[in-house]
Design a protein around this motif. Structure first.
Motif, PDB file in Angstrom:
ATOM      1  N   ARG A  18     -13.508-100.618  49.956  1.00 41.22           N
ATOM      2  CA  ARG A  18     -13.090 -99.606  48.985  1.00 41.22           C
ATOM      3  C   ARG A  18     -13.338 -98.204  49.527  1.00 41.22           C
ATOM      4  O   ARG A  18     -12.560 -97.302  49.302  1.00 41.22           O
ATOM      5  N   GLU A  19     -14.422 -98.035  50.282  1.00 43.26           N
ATOM      6  CA  GLU A  19     -14.752 -96.729  50.826  1.00 43.26           C
ATOM      7  C   GLU A  19     -13.704 -96.226  51.802  1.00 43.26           C
ATOM      8  O   GLU A  19     -13.565 -95.038  52.000  1.00 43.26           O
ATOM      9  N   CYS A  20     -12.932 -97.130  52.393  1.00 39.02           N
ATOM     10  CA  CYS A  20     -11.935 -96.692  53.379  1.00 39.02           C
ATOM     11  C   CYS A  20     -10.955 -95.722  52.752  1.00 39.02           C
ATOM     12  O   CYS A  20     -10.333 -94.947  53.448  1.00 39.02           O
ATOM     13  N   CYS A  21     -10.816 -95.766  51.474  1.00 39.69           N
ATOM     14  CA  CYS A  21      -9.804 -94.929  50.827  1.00 39.69           C
ATOM     15  C   CYS A  21     -10.409 -94.030  49.763  1.00 39.69           C
ATOM     16  O   CYS A  21      -9.738 -93.612  48.829  1.00 39.69           O
ATOM     17  N   ALA A  22     -11.675 -93.744  49.860  1.00 37.88           N
ATOM     18  CA  ALA A  22     -12.349 -92.930  48.849  1.00 37.88           C
ATOM     19  C   ALA A  22     -11.879 -91.491  48.934  1.00 37.88           C
ATOM     20  O   ALA A  22     -11.671 -90.950  50.016  1.00 37.88           O
ATOM     21  N   LEU A  23     -11.710 -90.885  47.805  1.00 39.34           N
ATOM     22  CA  LEU A  23     -11.296 -89.486  47.748  1.00 39.34           C
ATOM     23  C   LEU A  23     -12.375 -88.619  48.372  1.00 39.34           C
ATOM     24  O   LEU A  23     -13.537 -88.709  48.027  1.00 39.34           O
ATOM     25  N   LYS A  24     -11.984 -87.780  49.305  1.00 40.97           N
ATOM     26  CA  LYS A  24     -12.949 -86.879  49.925  1.00 40.97           C
ATOM     27  C   LYS A  24     -12.784 -85.462  49.393  1.00 40.97           C
ATOM     28  O   LYS A  24     -13.739 -84.811  49.033  1.00 40.97           O
ATOM     29  N   ASN A  25     -11.562 -84.972  49.346  1.00 35.30           N
ATOM     30  CA  ASN A  25     -11.341 -83.574  48.983  1.00 35.30           C
ATOM     31  C   ASN A  25     -10.883 -83.476  47.543  1.00 35.30           C
ATOM     32  O   ASN A  25      -9.727 -83.695  47.239  1.00 35.30           O
ATOM     33  N   THR A  26     -11.790 -83.148  46.659  1.00 34.65           N
ATOM     34  CA  THR A  26     -11.418 -82.990  45.263  1.00 34.65           C
ATOM     35  C   THR A  26     -10.877 -81.594  44.990  1.00 34.65           C
ATOM     36  O   THR A  26     -10.350 -81.340  43.927  1.00 34.65           O
ATOM     37  N   GLU A  27     -11.014 -80.695  45.956  1.00 37.05           N
ATOM     38  CA  GLU A  27     -10.500 -79.339  45.791  1.00 37.05           C
ATOM     39  C   GLU A  27      -9.121 -79.228  46.431  1.00 37.05           C
ATOM     40  O   GLU A  27      -8.954 -78.647  47.492  1.00 37.05           O
ATOM     41  N   LEU A  28      -8.128 -79.805  45.774  1.00 38.58           N
ATOM     42  CA  LEU A  28      -6.776 -79.784  46.302  1.00 38.58           C
ATOM     43  C   LEU A  28      -6.218 -78.377  46.384  1.00 38.58           C
ATOM     44  O   LEU A  28      -5.304 -78.110  47.151  1.00 38.58           O
ATOM     45  N   SER A  29      -6.801 -77.445  45.638  1.00 37.94           N
ATOM     46  CA  SER A  29      -6.282 -76.078  45.612  1.00 37.94           C
ATOM     47  C   SER A  29      -6.339 -75.415  46.983  1.00 37.94           C
ATOM     48  O   SER A  29      -5.576 -74.489  47.254  1.00 37.94           O
ATOM     49  N   SER A  30      -7.220 -75.874  47.882  1.00 37.78           N
ATOM     50  CA  SER A  30      -7.292 -75.267  49.207  1.00 37.78           C
ATOM     51  C   SER A  30      -6.014 -75.511  50.018  1.00 37.78           C
ATOM     52  O   SER A  30      -5.734 -74.779  50.955  1.00 37.78           O
ATOM     53  N   LEU A  31      -5.231 -76.509  49.647  1.00 36.43           N
ATOM     54  CA  LEU A  31      -3.978 -76.802  50.337  1.00 36.43           C
ATOM     55  C   LEU A  31      -2.759 -76.400  49.530  1.00 36.43           C
ATOM     56  O   LEU A  31      -1.636 -76.505  50.019  1.00 36.43           O
ATOM     57  N   GLU A  32      -2.977 -75.945  48.311  1.00 40.52           N
ATOM     58  CA  GLU A  32      -1.844 -75.607  47.461  1.00 40.52           C
ATOM     59  C   GLU A  32      -1.024 -74.488  48.067  1.00 40.52           C
ATOM     60  O   GLU A  32      -1.554 -73.564  48.665  1.00 40.52           O
ATOM     61  N   GLY A  33       0.280 -74.593  47.903  1.00 36.81           N
ATOM     62  CA  GLY A  33       1.183 -73.565  48.378  1.00 36.81           C
ATOM     63  C   GLY A  33       2.373 -74.172  49.081  1.00 36.81           C
ATOM     64  O   GLY A  33       2.571 -75.383  49.120  1.00 36.81           O
ATOM     65  N   LYS A  34       3.170 -73.290  49.654  1.00 38.83           N
ATOM     66  CA  LYS A  34       4.387 -73.686  50.346  1.00 38.83           C
ATOM     67  C   LYS A  34       4.113 -73.755  51.839  1.00 38.83           C
ATOM     68  O   LYS A  34       3.513 -72.840  52.407  1.00 38.83           O
ATOM     69  N   TRP A  35       4.571 -74.833  52.477  1.00 41.42           N
ATOM     70  CA  TRP A  35       4.376 -75.062  53.896  1.00 41.42           C
ATOM     71  C   TRP A  35       5.743 -75.281  54.544  1.00 41.42           C
ATOM     72  O   TRP A  35       6.474 -76.171  54.149  1.00 41.42           O
ATOM     73  N   ARG A  36       6.072 -74.453  55.544  1.00 41.36           N
ATOM     74  CA  ARG A  36       7.364 -74.548  56.226  1.00 41.36           C
ATOM     75  C   ARG A  36       7.235 -75.398  57.488  1.00 41.36           C
ATOM     76  O   ARG A  36       6.364 -75.180  58.324  1.00 41.36           O
ATOM     77  N   LEU A  37       8.133 -76.380  57.604  1.00 39.84           N
ATOM     78  CA  LEU A  37       8.177 -77.231  58.787  1.00 39.84           C
ATOM     79  C   LEU A  37       8.663 -76.415  59.973  1.00 39.84           C
ATOM     80  O   LEU A  37       9.720 -75.780  59.909  1.00 39.84           O
ATOM     81  N   PHE A  38       7.878 -76.397  61.070  1.00 30.65           N
ATOM     82  CA  PHE A  38       8.308 -75.656  62.250  1.00 30.65           C
ATOM     83  C   PHE A  38       8.312 -76.491  63.527  1.00 30.65           C
ATOM     84  O   PHE A  38       8.845 -76.074  64.552  1.00 30.65           O
ATOM     85  N   GLU A  39       7.762 -77.710  63.450  1.00 28.77           N
ATOM     86  CA  GLU A  39       7.711 -78.546  64.652  1.00 28.77           C
ATOM     87  C   GLU A  39       7.653 -80.008  64.256  1.00 28.77           C
ATOM     88  O   GLU A  39       7.021 -80.364  63.271  1.00 28.77           O
TER      89      GLU A  39
END
Length: 144
Positions: A18-39
């Motif tokens: 079960r630990e193999c898939c345990a949530l690590k980052n509960t602060e999803l806001s650090s990744l929130e936003g728009k990300w443009r594919l460049f590569e």
């Protein structure tokens, strides 16, 4: 005594699974936003090919609040939500993508329709196709 020892080992392995898939980052806001594919990178069988993606037409993903997801990238347009997991076996952050809106704060990685190993360096997000031994990847730059 042997039964008790066997039961203890069995429980330990069950917890590790079960630990193999345990949530690590509960602060999803650090990744929130728009990300443009460049590569994008892939292996056609021999070698490794890296292609730069032109800025127009813009291809993007948006990681929104409440784990909502939006994208105009082919293959990702029908994704509704995302979650960040931590794979303790491979020691990697994993982006799980889900076709429907999540109805729980504890989703199961096995329910994700797509998964990517992910790394974040400054404003560059790299999504590696899980179990692609050649290193196939998408690289995105934070837009806002």
């Amino acid at each position: 005594m042997r039964c008790l020892l066997f039961l203890g080992v069995l429980v330990a392995f069950a917890c590790e699974e079960r630990e193999c898939c345990a949530l690590k980052n509960t602060e999803l806001s650090s990744l929130e936003g728009k990300w443009r594919l460049f590569e994008e990178g892939y292996s056609p069988g021999i070698g490794y090919v890296v292609n730069l993606v032109p800025p127009t037409p813009e291809q993007y993903i948006m990681l929104k609040s409440q784990a909502r997801f939006e994208s105009n990238i082919e293959g990702l347009t029908d994704i509704e939500s995302y979650w960040i997991f931590y794979d303790t076996v491979h020691r990697a952050n994993v982006l799980g993508l889900f076709r429907d809106q999540l109805s729980t704060d504890d989703p199961d990685l096995a329910d994700a329709i797509l998964t990517y190993n992910m790394t974040l360096s400054n404003d560059t997000l790299t999504l590696g196709f899980r179990y692609c031994y050649e290193g196939c990847h998408l690289r995105l730059k934070r837009v806002d």
